[in-house]
Design an enzyme around this catalytic site. Structure first.
Site, PDB file in Angstrom:
ATOM      1  N   SER A 140      36.819  80.429  18.501  1.00 13.50           N
ATOM      2  CA  SER A 140      36.426  79.335  18.874  1.00 13.50           C
ATOM      3  C   SER A 140      37.612  78.604  19.314  1.00 13.50           C
ATOM      4  O   SER A 140      38.497  78.285  19.248  1.00 13.50           O
ATOM      5  CB  SER A 140      34.960  78.204  18.005  1.00 13.50           C
ATOM      6  OG  SER A 140      35.049  77.351  18.817  1.00 13.50           O
TER       7      SER A 140
ATOM      8  N   TYR B  94      31.385  74.717  10.898  1.00 16.65           N
ATOM      9  CA  TYR B  94      31.932  75.977  11.909  1.00 16.65           C
ATOM     10  C   TYR B  94      33.469  75.998  12.155  1.00 16.65           C
ATOM     11  O   TYR B  94      34.054  76.946  12.220  1.00 16.65           O
ATOM     12  CB  TYR B  94      30.839  75.330  13.396  1.00 16.65           C
ATOM     13  CG  TYR B  94      31.282  76.507  14.411  1.00 16.65           C
ATOM     14  CD1 TYR B  94      30.722  78.405  13.987  1.00 16.65           C
ATOM     15  CD2 TYR B  94      32.038  76.377  15.438  1.00 16.65           C
ATOM     16  CE1 TYR B  94      31.350  78.816  15.346  1.00 16.65           C
ATOM     17  CE2 TYR B  94      32.536  77.978  16.506  1.00 16.65           C
ATOM     18  CZ  TYR B  94      31.789  78.566  15.963  1.00 16.65           C
ATOM     19  OH  TYR B  94      31.857  79.695  17.055  1.00 16.65           O
TER      20      TYR B  94
HETATM   21  P1  NAP Z   1      24.969  85.700  18.529  1.00 16.14           P
HETATM   22  O1  NAP Z   1      24.606  86.157  19.837  1.00 16.14           O
HETATM   23  O2  NAP Z   1      24.112  84.364  17.635  1.00 16.14           O
HETATM   24  O3  NAP Z   1      25.288  86.699  17.299  1.00 16.14           O
HETATM   25  C1  NAP Z   1      26.145  86.912  16.494  1.00 16.14           C
HETATM   26  C2  NAP Z   1      26.266  88.164  16.169  1.00 16.14           C
HETATM   27  O4  NAP Z   1      26.698  87.397  14.881  1.00 16.14           O
HETATM   28  C3  NAP Z   1      24.452  88.441  15.717  1.00 16.14           C
HETATM   29  O5  NAP Z   1      25.194  90.081  15.925  1.00 16.14           O
HETATM   30  C4  NAP Z   1      24.630  88.918  14.280  1.00 16.14           C
HETATM   31  O6  NAP Z   1      23.455  89.767  14.061  1.00 16.14           O
HETATM   32  C5  NAP Z   1      25.895  88.604  13.919  1.00 16.14           C
HETATM   33  N1  NAP Z   1      25.908  88.037  12.399  1.00 16.14           N
HETATM   34  C6  NAP Z   1      25.624  86.560  11.937  1.00 16.14           C
HETATM   35  N2  NAP Z   1      26.021  87.253  10.312  1.00 16.14           N
HETATM   36  C7  NAP Z   1      25.928  88.219  10.186  1.00 16.14           C
HETATM   37  C8  NAP Z   1      26.778  88.826   9.013  1.00 16.14           C
HETATM   38  N3  NAP Z   1      25.467  88.189   7.804  1.00 16.14           N
HETATM   39  N4  NAP Z   1      26.926  90.263   9.257  1.00 16.14           N
HETATM   40  C9  NAP Z   1      26.801  90.815   9.900  1.00 16.14           C
HETATM   41  N5  NAP Z   1      26.375  90.541  11.116  1.00 16.14           N
HETATM   42  C10 NAP Z   1      25.952  88.995  11.706  1.00 16.14           C
HETATM   43  O7  NAP Z   1      26.241  84.703  18.685  1.00 16.14           O
HETATM   44  P2  NAP Z   1      27.493  85.060  20.236  1.00 16.14           P
HETATM   45  O8  NAP Z   1      27.693  83.534  20.937  1.00 16.14           O
HETATM   46  O9  NAP Z   1      27.194  86.629  20.991  1.00 16.14           O
HETATM   47  O10 NAP Z   1      28.811  84.647  19.018  1.00 16.14           O
HETATM   48  C11 NAP Z   1      29.699  86.107  18.466  1.00 16.14           C
HETATM   49  C12 NAP Z   1      31.404  85.132  18.030  1.00 16.14           C
HETATM   50  O11 NAP Z   1      31.854  84.282  19.028  1.00 16.14           O
HETATM   51  C13 NAP Z   1      30.256  84.341  17.041  1.00 16.14           C
HETATM   52  O12 NAP Z   1      31.413  84.387  15.451  1.00 16.14           O
HETATM   53  C14 NAP Z   1      31.160  83.134  17.234  1.00 16.14           C
HETATM   54  O13 NAP Z   1      31.345  82.291  16.522  1.00 16.14           O
HETATM   55  C15 NAP Z   1      32.006  83.282  18.880  1.00 16.14           C
HETATM   56  N6  NAP Z   1      31.786  82.486  19.738  1.00 16.14           N
HETATM   57  C16 NAP Z   1      30.703  82.110  20.175  1.00 16.14           C
HETATM   58  C17 NAP Z   1      31.152  81.005  21.301  1.00 16.14           C
HETATM   59  C18 NAP Z   1      29.278  81.135  22.020  1.00 16.14           C
HETATM   60  O14 NAP Z   1      29.742  80.009  23.133  1.00 16.14           O
HETATM   61  N7  NAP Z   1      28.191  82.053  22.349  1.00 16.14           N
HETATM   62  C19 NAP Z   1      31.501  79.908  22.031  1.00 16.14           C
HETATM   63  C20 NAP Z   1      32.792  80.141  20.862  1.00 16.14           C
HETATM   64  C21 NAP Z   1      32.788  81.443  19.984  1.00 16.14           C
HETATM   65  P3  NAP Z   1      22.088  89.354  13.162  1.00 16.14           P
HETATM   66  O15 NAP Z   1      21.388  89.597  14.958  1.00 16.14           O
HETATM   67  O16 NAP Z   1      22.023  90.982  12.725  1.00 16.14           O
HETATM   68  O17 NAP Z   1      21.775  88.541  13.209  1.00 16.14           O
END
Ligand code: NAP
Length: 243
Positions: free
Chosen positions: A150, A166
Site C-alpha cells: 500500500s 496498517y
Molecule cells: P477486501 O475487498 O477487503 O478483500 C480482502 C481479502 O483478504 C478477502 O478475500 C479476505 O477474505 C482476505 N482475507 C483477510 N484476512 C484473511 C485471512 N486471515 N486469511 C485469508 N484471507 C484473508 O480488500 P482489497 O481492497 O481487495 O485488498 C486486497 C489487498 O490490497 C490488501 O492487502 C490491502 O491491504 C491492499 N490494498 C487495498 C487498497 C484499497 O484501496 N482497496 C489500497 C491499498 C492496498 P474474506 O472474504 O474471507 O474476508
C-alpha cells in the site's frame, strides 16, 4: 502477452491469497485469462466457489479454489500441499490477503491486539507463505512473488499520523520484499511489492476511484515478469515508486 516481453508461459501455477473478492479476485481472474493455472486462496470455500463461477468459462477451467486462512499455519501448509499434489509446483505467489482494522484510530490509542492481528495477517502470514514456496522456486530456478502492499507502506506516509497498525504491516511487508529479493538475487526468483492505489472494494470503500481490475493490473505485470525483470522494487501502475 506481456507488453514488450516474451509470451507468458501458460504452464505456470499461481497461488493467490484472499482471492475470493476485491483485488485478489481480479488477480485470479487476470492470471487465469493469461493462461496460468490459478489456486484461489479463500478462507471460505463457498465464497471461493461463488467467486470462481463469475470467471468466464475458458479461464475458469484453470482455477481451483483452495481453503486458506493465512493466519493459521496448518491452513497455509495444507493449501500449499494441495496445490503441489494437484499441479506439482507453485511458480507464482501473490500475497494479497489483508486487513485494515485501525482506520480513524490514533497510534497513541490503538489496542495492541489490533496491531498484533494486523501484523499477523498482513506481514507474518505473507512471510510464512514465502518461506513455504521459496525452496521449490529455488530448485526450479523460477519464481515470482508479489506482495500487495500500500502507499501507506512508504516512509513518506508516516508523517500523516494515524493508521499505525496498517502502516507498520505494509512498511514491514516492503522491508520483507527487499530482504528476500536481496537473498534470492540470481536464483531466478523475483520478489516485488506493489501499491494498487485506492480501490473500490470492501476495504477501500465506495468513494475509491479505481476498479478492482485496475488495482490488480500491476500485480499481473509483476507475476509474469520476464527473467531479466526487476526484483526488490515497489510499484504502482507498473512503474517503480519510492519506498
Ligand atoms: P477486501 O475487498 O477487503 O478483500 C480482502 C481479502 O483478504 C478477502 O478475500 C479476505 O477474505 C482476505 N482475507 C483477510 N484476512 C484473511 C485471512 N486471515 N486469511 C485469508 N484471507 C484473508 O480488500 P482489497 O481492497 O481487495 O485488498 C486486497 C489487498 O490490497 C490488501 O492487502 C490491502 O491491504 C491492499 N490494498 C487495498 C487498497 C484499497 O484501496 N482497496 C489500497 C491499498 C492496498 P474474506 O472474504 O474471507 O474476508
Amino acid at each position: 502477452m506481456q507488453e514488450g516481453g516474451p509470451a507468458v508461459r501458460t504452464d505456470r501455477v499461481a497461488l493467490v491469497s484472499g482471492g475470493n473478492r476485491g483485488i485478489g479476485f481480479e488477480i485470479c481472474r487476470g492470471l487465469a485469462e493469461l493462461g496460468l493455472r490459478v489456486a484461489m486462496g479463500s478462507r471460505d470455500l463457498t465464497a471461493g466457489n461463488q467467486a470462481v463461477a463469475e470467471i468466464e468459462a475458458a479461464a475458469r477451467d484453470r482455477v481451483m479454489v483452495v481453503r486458506l486462512d493465512v493466519t493459521v499455519e496448518t491452513s497455509a501448509r495444507n493449501a500449499i500441499a494441495l496445490v503441489q499434489t494437484q499441479w506439482n509446483q507453485i511458480d507464482v505467489l501473490v500475497n494479497n490477503a489483508g486487513v485494515y482494522l485501525d482506520e480513524s484510530v490514533s497510534g497513541a490509542t490503538v489496542p495492541i491486539a489490533v496491531v498484533r492481528d494486523t501484523l499477523d495477517t498482513n506481514l507474518i502470514a505473507a512471510l510464512r507463505l514465502c518461506q513455504e514456496v521459496i525452496p521449490g522456486m529455488r530448485t526450479r530456478r523460477y519464481g515470482r512473488i508479489v506482495n500487495v502492499s500500500s502507499g501507506y507502506g512508504a516512509y513518506g506516509a508516516m508523517d500523516g499520523g494515524g493508521v499505525l497498525a496498517y502502516k507498520l504491516s505494509k512498511l514491514g511487508l516492503n522491508a520483507m520484499t527487499r530482504v528476500l529479493a536481496a537473498e534470492l538475487g540470481g536464483s531466478g526468483v523475483l520478489v516485488n511489492a506493489m501499491d494498487p492505489g485506492w480501490v473500490r472494494t470492501r476495504m477501500g470503500g465506495r468513494a475509491a476511484h479505481r476498479t478492482p481490475k485496475q488495482g490488480a493490473d500491476t500485480a499481473l505485470y509483476l507475476a509474469t515478469l520476464p527473467a531479466n525483470g526487476p526484483t526488490g522494487g515497489f510499484f504502482r501502475d507498473r512503474q517503480q515508486i519510492p519506498w
